[in-house]
Design a protein around this motif. Structure first.
Motif, short mmCIF file in Angstrom:
data_model
loop_
_atom_site.label_atom_id
_atom_site.label_comp_id
_atom_site.label_asym_id
_atom_site.label_seq_id
_atom_site.Cartn_x
_atom_site.Cartn_y
_atom_site.Cartn_z
N ASP A 241 0.87 -1.18 0.00
CA ASP A 241 0.00 0.00 0.00
C ASP A 241 0.90 1.23 0.00
O ASP A 241 0.99 1.97 0.97
CB ASP A 241 -0.90 -0.02 1.23
N ARG A 268 -5.22 12.63 9.65
CA ARG A 268 -6.53 12.13 9.18
C ARG A 268 -6.45 10.64 8.87
O ARG A 268 -7.38 9.89 9.16
CB ARG A 268 -6.98 12.92 7.95
N ASP A 269 -5.33 10.22 8.27
CA ASP A 269 -5.16 8.80 7.96
C ASP A 269 -5.09 7.95 9.23
O ASP A 269 -5.56 6.82 9.25
CB ASP A 269 -3.91 8.59 7.11
N ARG A 272 -8.70 7.69 10.26
CA ARG A 272 -9.67 7.20 9.28
C ARG A 272 -10.14 5.79 9.60
O ARG A 272 -9.33 4.88 9.82
CB ARG A 272 -9.07 7.24 7.87
N GLY A 273 -11.44 5.59 9.60
CA GLY A 273 -12.01 4.28 9.86
C GLY A 273 -12.01 3.89 11.32
O GLY A 273 -12.52 2.83 11.69
N ARG A 274 -11.46 4.75 12.16
CA ARG A 274 -11.34 4.43 13.59
C ARG A 274 -12.22 5.31 14.46
O ARG A 274 -12.59 4.93 15.55
CB ARG A 274 -9.87 4.59 14.03
N ASN A 276 -15.54 8.15 14.64
CA ASN A 276 -16.71 8.81 14.07
C ASN A 276 -17.38 9.55 15.20
O ASN A 276 -18.12 8.98 16.01
CB ASN A 276 -17.66 7.78 13.44
N HIS A 281 -18.27 7.09 18.21
CA HIS A 281 -17.65 5.78 17.92
C HIS A 281 -16.14 5.94 17.81
O HIS A 281 -15.64 6.83 17.12
CB HIS A 281 -18.22 5.26 16.59
N GLY A 285 -8.97 -1.59 15.63
CA GLY A 285 -9.15 -3.01 15.36
C GLY A 285 -8.09 -3.89 15.98
O GLY A 285 -8.37 -4.99 16.48
N HIS A 396 -0.16 4.77 10.26
CA HIS A 396 -0.55 5.12 8.88
C HIS A 396 -0.07 6.50 8.46
O HIS A 396 -0.78 7.25 7.80
CB HIS A 396 -2.07 5.01 8.71
N THR A 443 -11.14 15.10 16.36
CA THR A 443 -11.32 15.11 14.90
C THR A 443 -11.04 16.48 14.29
O THR A 443 -10.86 16.59 13.07
CB THR A 443 -12.75 14.67 14.52
#
Length: 614
Positions: A241, A268-269, A272-274, A276, A281, A285, A396, A443
């Motif tokens: 990646d 932001r990376d 991201r996905g972690r 919200n 949230h 993972g 990341h 955020t």
């Protein structure tokens, strides 16, 4: 620290290898060399930069045709930096050549034994001992090269990544690793070997990360991997990646500046996905399986070196503030040489940008052997520390090429912040409403970093011009920003070679105040937090002694602005998140001062990006 590149296939090896060495320059080195099978096994090497080696070989270009070769950038350990000690190294009969990252700890005993058998040595390196041991075993046992490598691995003590080329087979490369990274790139009828993926990504996205004590044999276009116990391994091919643009400067004069300005994206990376905030949230993972262990931990031990240690100090404040778990932060290099008390219920967090830091990796193994649960916080996917830990999280941040870490530091703090918030929420040490407030603010941090970068850049250029002649700096902070003082001082030392010290501001009276006069620049990290009134008093003490004050403050600050010679304003945020903002001006200040004083800010002298030896 040191770099390896090798190629075998149908293309010209030399351009691939020289380009690969240039991409590995960020790792730190003092000499470079290449070996090619071009009418014989020929080595070309030189003290200095890869550019100097390339200029030397420009005259030889018509003789450099080969479909197989190995290349190396060396960071001196055994023997001074010179042409002789540069890699690659011939074996005694010059039938083979080796490139080697790492240190062979028992090289002296092995060398003495080989000398008693008639071997003579051309260099002062432990690497030449390794290749002569392999040659001796191959001749004595009448075995294949890869078998000789396997047998030699049972005799050497230390860390290594090696690649060997032999004039007996123009299709064969043999490589092995223990404690030092090695990646295999898999192309169409061709293979690449490298210390990391940066020289490989422009040729293939398919890679194999070798594990410790594995040997790879590439012969006649086929690849085999086996263990030191001679057991075959089925290769696990992963897709990178990583884009070529990520390891290019993209219009910036240096990678260091590019990476400072990449921080809004890298943060932001990291989130991201972690996270919200609208759904209240937050999840990591890599934490889920062992999350209860962290919740139940009696103590957290954070391990790191350099900038990662500073991030760990911020982590100490975060976990104690939000999760109410006692934390100890240890230099990984010291931890393993004590007899540390590790109890059942302890959790160890190992922080490393590269994931290959030798001291941190060794400390992880020690802690694991004593029964601790280990979490890794790393940047490089597939590196050794993530594979050695029970669980963890990547930051990341993307490739960090500049030797002085910038975006990795803020990424590490961000991941530690998320970990502390998750555990604090699960334990009930922060309320749901406070959790919502905190993740909402978190955020906003990337946008605030972006705002700072564009607002203060020109101002800091001016301040850097003013202080480029200073030979000492003092950095002072309190609470969450004491580690930022340490990190600001480290950045200045690393890339400008100016002596700088970071201190807790309250400790300034216990010694460093003796240094203050009209020539001493003092950088205060002084946002409006719970320690603000105290740090104002420290600023006044410096002012009274005619020190030159540069202060990082929140927008609208009047009190410190009236006292300081220069103030750099940043937005307000929660006290716990302030290190991500306050460090940005200090990174820029170090960078812009260094541009006045240093030839190459990205590659400061004597330093290596990935410290893979102890």
């Amino acid at each position: 620290m040191c770099g390896i590149v090798a190629y075998v296939g149908e293309k010209e090896a030399y351009p691939i290898i020289i380009s690969g060495l240039q991409k590995l320059e960020y790792r730190g080195y003092d000499s470079a060399g290449i070996a090619l099978l071009n009418g014989g096994l020929n080595i070309y090497k030189k003290k200095g930069k890869v550019k100097e080696l390339a200029e030397l070989l420009e005259k030889e270009k018509e003789y450099l045709h080969s479909n197989i070769g190995i290349g190396h950038t060396r960071w001196a350990t055994h023997g001074e930096p010179n042409d002789t000690n540069a890699h690659p190294h011939y074996s005694a009969n010059k039938n083979m050549a080796i490139i080697h990252n790492g240190i062979i700890e028992n090289y002296a005993a092995l060398k003495q034994d080989l000398m008693s058998k008639g071997y003579k040595f051309r260099s002062d390196t432990d690497s030449e001992v390794f290749i002569n041991l392999i040659e001796h075993i191959k001749n004595h046992e009448q075995c294949s090269l890869d078998e000789a490598v396997r047998l030699a691995m049972t005799q050497v003590v230390g860390a290594y990544a090696i690649v060997i080329i032999s004039k007996e087979d123009s299709t064969q490369l043999v490589a092995a690793r223990k404690g030092s990274p090695l990646v295999v790139g898999v192309g169409e009828g061709e293979y690449f070997l490298a210390s990391d993926a940066t020289p490989i990504v422009e040729h293939t996205k398919k890679v194999i990360y070798l594990n410790d004590q594995e040997i790879v044999v590439i012969r006649n276009g086929k690849l085999q991997i086996r263990t030191i116990e001679d057991l075959p391994i089925t290769p696990y091919i992963q897709t990178l990646d990583l884009e070529l643009s990520q390891i290019e400067k993209g219009g910036f004069p240096h990678f260091t500046l590019k990476e400072i300005f990449e921080q809004p994206k890298s943060l932001r990376d990291a989130m991201r996905g972690r996270i919200n905030a609208e759904k209240n949230h937050l999840v990591l993972g890599g934490l889920i399986e062992y999350q209860q262990k962290l919740i139940n931990a009696d103590r957290i031990i954070i391990l790191g070196c350099g900038t990662s240690w500073h991030a760990g100090l911020v982590g100490e404040y975060l976990f104690e503030e939000f999760a109410r778990i006692p934390v100890e932060v240890e230099y990984a290099s010291e931890f393993r040489y004590r007899n540390p008390v590790i109890r059942e219920g302890d959790v160890v967090i190992a922080i490393s940008q590269s994931g290959e830091t030798a001291d941190t990796l060794a400390a992880v193994e020690l802690a694991k052997s004593k029964g601790a649960i280990i979490f890794g916080v790393c940047n490089v996917v597939g590196s050794s520390i993530p594979r050695a830990t029970h669980a963890g999280a990547y930051i990341h941040a993307g490739p960090e090429i500049g030797v002085a870490s910038t975006k990795a530091f803020t990424g590490q703090i961000t991941v530690l912040t998320m970990m502390a918030l998750i555990i604090g929420r699960a334990k009930g040490t922060i309320t749901e409403s406070k959790f919502q407030e905190l993740i909402t603010e978190l955020t906003t941090i990337p946008d605030k970093v972006e705002y700072i970068l564009h607002k203060v850049d020109s101002q800091i250029k001016y301040i850097a011009e003013e202080f480029k002649g200073a030979r000492n700096f003092l950095y002072l902070g309190r609470g969450f920003n004491f580690p930022v003082a340490l990190e600001g001082a480290l950045k200045l030392k690393e890339i400008s070679y100016i002596h700088a010290e970071g201190y807790p501001a309250a400790e300034m009276k216990h010694g460093p105040i003796a240094l203050i006069d009209e020539n001493m620049p003092v950088v205060f990290i002084a946002p409006k937090d719970s320690t603000y009134e105290k740090i104002v008093s420290n600023v006044q003490e410096i002012k009274a002694r005619k020190g030159r004050i540069i202060a990082v403050v929140n927008e609208g600050d009047k009190e410190i602005k009236d006292l300081a010679e220069f103030t750099i304003e940043i937005p307000q945020t929660h006290e716990a998140f302030s290190p991500i903002l306050t460090v940005i001006p200090l990174q820029l200040l170090s960078y812009y001062i260094a541009t006045h004083l240093v030839d190459d800010v990205d590659k400061p002298r004597n330093l290596a990006k990935s410290v893979t030896v102890e």
